[in-house]
Enzyme design. Structure first.
Site, PDB file in Angstrom:
ATOM      1  CG  ASP A  83      13.497  45.122  15.799  1.00 22.20           C
ATOM      2  OD1 ASP A  83      13.357  46.256  16.289  1.00 22.20           O
ATOM      3  OD2 ASP A  83      14.296  44.280  16.251  1.00 22.20           O
ATOM      4  N   GLY A 193      22.436  42.629  21.734  1.00 28.71           N
ATOM      5  CA  GLY A 193      23.282  41.447  21.894  1.00 28.71           C
ATOM      6  C   GLY A 193      23.550  41.098  23.351  1.00 28.71           C
ATOM      7  N   GLY A 227      17.489  46.788  23.174  1.00 29.60           N
ATOM      8  CA  GLY A 227      18.623  46.160  23.858  1.00 29.60           C
ATOM      9  C   GLY A 227      18.293  45.829  25.298  1.00 29.60           C
ATOM     10  CB  SER A 228      15.247  45.806  27.069  1.00 35.11           C
ATOM     11  OG  SER A 228      15.406  47.213  27.011  1.00 35.11           O
TER      12      SER A 228
HETATM   13  O1  G3H Z   1      17.129  44.193  16.421  1.00 35.41           O
HETATM   14  C1  G3H Z   1      17.414  43.360  17.259  1.00 35.41           C
HETATM   15  C2  G3H Z   1      17.268  41.934  17.127  1.00 35.41           C
HETATM   16  O2  G3H Z   1      18.140  41.335  18.006  1.00 35.41           O
HETATM   17  C3  G3H Z   1      17.337  41.441  15.729  1.00 35.41           C
HETATM   18  O3  G3H Z   1      18.554  40.924  15.412  1.00 35.41           O
HETATM   19  O4  G3H Z   1      19.041  41.738  13.097  1.00 35.41           O
HETATM   20  O5  G3H Z   1      20.162  39.697  14.067  1.00 35.41           O
HETATM   21  O6  G3H Z   1      17.752  39.647  13.417  1.00 35.41           O
HETATM   22  P1  G3H Z   1      18.909  40.491  13.895  1.00 35.41           P
HETATM   23  P1  13P Z   2      18.494  42.456  22.930  1.00 39.09           P
HETATM   24  O1  13P Z   2      19.668  42.108  22.077  1.00 39.09           O
HETATM   25  O2  13P Z   2      18.906  43.046  24.233  1.00 39.09           O
HETATM   26  O3  13P Z   2      17.565  41.307  23.110  1.00 39.09           O
HETATM   27  O4  13P Z   2      17.690  43.617  22.169  1.00 39.09           O
HETATM   28  C1  13P Z   2      16.813  43.316  21.121  1.00 39.09           C
HETATM   29  C2  13P Z   2      16.348  44.532  20.419  1.00 39.09           C
HETATM   30  O5  13P Z   2      16.507  45.658  20.834  1.00 39.09           O
HETATM   31  C3  13P Z   2      15.656  44.299  19.135  1.00 39.09           C
HETATM   32  O6  13P Z   2      15.355  45.492  18.471  1.00 39.09           O
HETATM   33 ZN    ZN Z   3      16.719  47.101  18.694  1.00 42.05          ZN
END
Ligand code: G3H
Ligand code: 13P
Ligand code: ZN
Length: 340
Positions: A83, A193, A227-228
């Site tokens: 990710d 978030g 962000g879903s």
């Molecule tokens: O990219 C979105 C996820 O919420 C990952 O969050 O970078 O805090 O692990 P993080």
């Molecule tokens: P959320 O913070 O809405 O769960 O989004 C997660 C996300 O887009 C991870 O790449």
């Molecule tokens: Zn993301």
């Protein structure tokens, strides 16, 4: 079956009109929660790890945990996805660790914070596509920039600022032509978030019409919604009922995600909802049974709470019932597909 490239999951989802939740993990319990939900619903699975997750858990632990998930769930097609890779090096290190899909997020610079130029984004994404496709690994790119911040990754844009970085459909078309990505993340007003919207979002802040426009122009491109998380009220309430302090907030309504799925969205990123579920369950256990100190006493309900969220998303996005219909393809086999 071995870990599969994301492309085969998204192709199947497109052919059959559903979406697949991409669920973030950092530890064993989160992987187990996803697999419990997928087993119960016969769902294809996308597990994803951010750079922060890889640092927290260590690649070796993550790799072996994913191999355990594969071994224990032989009937499910499972993809392991990087990710928000911030550079070609991050993406290729994920490939070395056995990830079967990577996101090259060139919408931000390598610092993971500063919105980048189109030229930088297209060039670095193309480079990753060439290297990843050569070994059959799928690639997601991003055009436009999201609000919010993830573990140091993210421009930290406010909701208002994020509106200035929405995806431009002309650029989206150009980007797909320039990069040949397997999937395209678009910025439509969501942010990472819990604090996405200050009221239930309407079309002025959550631009589902933009998704429709991009899908009209790129009908064969798998779209991704970041962000879903839906940030359900009941998950906020549990945390607050047991000593937490979540300010009232609103996420992306499930019915808007379903509208996206009807318009080309195939991958839906959800992390925050699972974080909320885990935290609520642990807070509840601590508040109700302050004498407990065995981690299993609080990690088990936390895992179950996350599995409930995952199951609900798998059902709502339509991926449930599809695992058995997907013909597994290895990355090795995908090399030929990309050569064509
Ligand atoms: O990219 C979105 C996820 O919420 C990952 O969050 O970078 O805090 O692990 P993080
Ligand atoms: P959320 O913070 O809405 O769960 O989004 C997660 C996300 O887009 C991870 O790449
Ligand atoms: Zn993301």
């Amino acid at each position: 079956m071995p870990l599969v490239p994301m492309r085969i999951l998204l192709d199947h989802a497109a052919a059959n009109g559903y979406g697949v939740a991409a669920l973030n993990v950092n530890n064993m319990e989160q992987i187990q929660a996803i697999m419990m939900a997928a087993q119960e619903t016969d769902s294809p699975v996308i597990v994803q790890a951010s750079r922060g997750a890889r640092k927290y858990s260590n690649d070796a632990y993550l790799r072996h945990l994913m191999l355990a998930a594969v071994e224990l769930n032989p009937s499910l097609p499972i993809c392991m996805h990087q990710d928000h890779g911030n550079s070609a090096a991050t993406c290729m290190s994920a490939v070395e660790q056995g990830f079967t899909s990577v996101m090259m997020d060139g919408s931000l610079g390598e610092d993971g914070k500063t919105p980048s130029t189109y030229e930088y984004n297209a060039e670095v994404t193309r480079k990753v596509v060439d290297a990843a496709h050569a070994v059959g690994v799928s690639v997601e790119g991003e055009i436009g920039a999201l609000g919010g911040i993830e573990d140091g990754h993210g421009a930290g844009l406010s909701q208002a600022e994020a509106m200035a970085h929405l995806t431009d459909p002309d650029q989206a078309e150009q980007f797909v032509a320039d990069t040949a990505v397997d999937a395209l993340a678009v910025a439509i007003g969501t942010s990472h978030g819990a604090y996405k919207f200050s009221r239930k979002p309407t079309g002025d802040v959550l631009k589902m019409d933009l998704i429709e426009e991009i899908h009209r122009r790129l009908p064969n491109t798998h779209l991704v919604m970041h962000g879903s998380s839906s940030v359900p009220q009941h998950l906020q309430d549990v945390i607050n009922a047991f000593g937490g302090a979540i300010k009232q907030t609103y996420g992306v309504p499930i019915e808007e995600i379903q509208r996206g799925i009807r318009n080309g969205v195939r991958k839906i990123n959800v992390d925050t909802d699972n974080r909320l579920a885990i935290t609520g369950a642990i807070r509840k256990l601590f508040a109700e049974s302050p004498e407990k100190f065995d981690p299993r006493d609080y990690l088990k309900p936390a895992r179950e709470a996350m599995a409930e969220v995952c199951k609900a998303r798998m059902l709502a996005f339509g991926q449930a019932g599809n695992a058995g219909n997907i013909k597994p393809v290895t990355c090795k086999k995908m090399v030929d597909f990309y050569k064509k």
